[in-house]
Scaffold this motif. Structure first.
Motif, short mmCIF file in Angstrom:
data_model
loop_
_atom_site.label_atom_id
_atom_site.label_comp_id
_atom_site.label_asym_id
_atom_site.label_seq_id
_atom_site.Cartn_x
_atom_site.Cartn_y
_atom_site.Cartn_z
N THR A 1 0.86 -1.18 0.00
CA THR A 1 0.00 0.00 0.00
C THR A 1 0.89 1.23 0.00
O THR A 1 1.68 1.42 0.92
CB THR A 1 -0.90 0.01 1.25
N VAL B 1 -4.28 6.46 -2.59
CA VAL B 1 -3.71 5.17 -2.22
C VAL B 1 -3.55 4.31 -3.47
O VAL B 1 -4.48 4.19 -4.28
CB VAL B 1 -4.61 4.45 -1.20
N THR C 1 -3.12 8.39 7.15
CA THR C 1 -3.69 7.04 7.22
C THR C 1 -3.83 6.52 8.64
O THR C 1 -4.66 5.65 8.91
CB THR C 1 -2.83 6.03 6.42
N TYR D 1 -1.35 4.95 10.10
CA TYR D 1 -0.46 3.79 10.15
C TYR D 1 0.98 4.22 9.94
O TYR D 1 1.24 5.26 9.34
CB TYR D 1 -0.82 2.80 9.03
N ILE E 1 1.28 0.36 6.52
CA ILE E 1 0.09 1.07 6.05
C ILE E 1 -0.83 0.07 5.37
O ILE E 1 -0.46 -0.61 4.42
CB ILE E 1 0.44 2.23 5.09
N GLN F 1 -8.27 3.05 7.32
CA GLN F 1 -7.45 4.26 7.41
C GLN F 1 -8.21 5.36 8.13
O GLN F 1 -9.43 5.42 8.11
CB GLN F 1 -7.04 4.73 6.01
N ARG F 2 -7.46 6.25 8.75
CA ARG F 2 -8.02 7.37 9.51
C ARG F 2 -8.89 8.25 8.61
O ARG F 2 -9.93 8.74 9.02
CB ARG F 2 -6.88 8.18 10.11
N GLY G 1 -2.08 -3.49 9.10
CA GLY G 1 -1.98 -2.28 9.89
C GLY G 1 -0.78 -2.17 10.79
O GLY G 1 -0.63 -1.20 11.52
N THR H 1 -12.61 -0.61 0.00
CA THR H 1 -11.80 0.60 -0.17
C THR H 1 -12.35 1.52 -1.26
O THR H 1 -11.77 2.57 -1.52
CB THR H 1 -10.35 0.25 -0.51
#
Length: 166
Positions: free
Chosen positions: A58, A69, A104, A106, A111, A116-117, A139, A156
């Motif tokens: 990623t 991403v 993200t 991470y 990542i 993800q954030r 993660g 995603t």
């Protein structure tokens, strides 16, 4: 809410919590991460005994000012021009690692495209559809999840496009 917190406490990551919440079939693979290994993705493939074509890294890139991403096989590289084209952009460059980590949630080398954030535009290399399952970071370094590429794309909201090159 208590259900998610319990899963986090049980050693889950935002990625595995997201997969569990979506009721997606997945398998967790863990291995001892070697900080001296030159490639996180190749290390994961070797440690799990999985073909590098099925293990995806990623990456976070900046496409015309928008963090994006890219999920590509560890056996190859990201084609930045193809990534830009896939999201209707003109120019792409790798994002600043610190910005990628902050955005993200991470750390680099861990990542995950999942949980993800902040939800970012995502492109999954089209080669993923050739496999029944693929592996991506769960993660953190030393932790991978294996799932169907269609589930990865759906969770995603990824566009499938040929963004990897050998």
């Amino acid at each position: 809410m208590a259900k998610k917190a319990k899963k986090q406490q049980a050693g889950g990551t935002p990625a595995t919590v997201a997969l569990t919440a979506a009721e997606v079939a997945y398998t967790v693979h863990s291995y001892d991460h070697d900080p001296a290994h030159p490639s996180y993705g190749e290390e994961a493939a070797e440690a799990m005994g999985v073909s590098p074509e099925r293990v995806f890294k990623t990456l976070v890139a900046d496409v015309d000012g928008t963090l994006t991403v890219a999920i590509v096989p560890v056996a190859g590289q990201l084609d930045l021009k193809a990534l830009a084209t896939a999201v209707g952009g003109k120019r792409a460059a790798m994002a600043d690692p610190a910005l990628a980590e902050r955005t993200t949630g991470y750390v680099r080398g861990g990542i995950s495209p999942l949980g993800q954030r902040k939800k970012l535009p995502t492109v999954l290399d089209a080669s993923a559809s050739r496999h029944a399952t693929v592996c991506v970071s769960a993660g953190r370094r030393g932790l991978e999840v294996e799932l169907a590429p269609a589930d990865l794309a759906r969770l995603t909201d990824a566009v499938l496009a040929p963004i990897g090159r050998a």
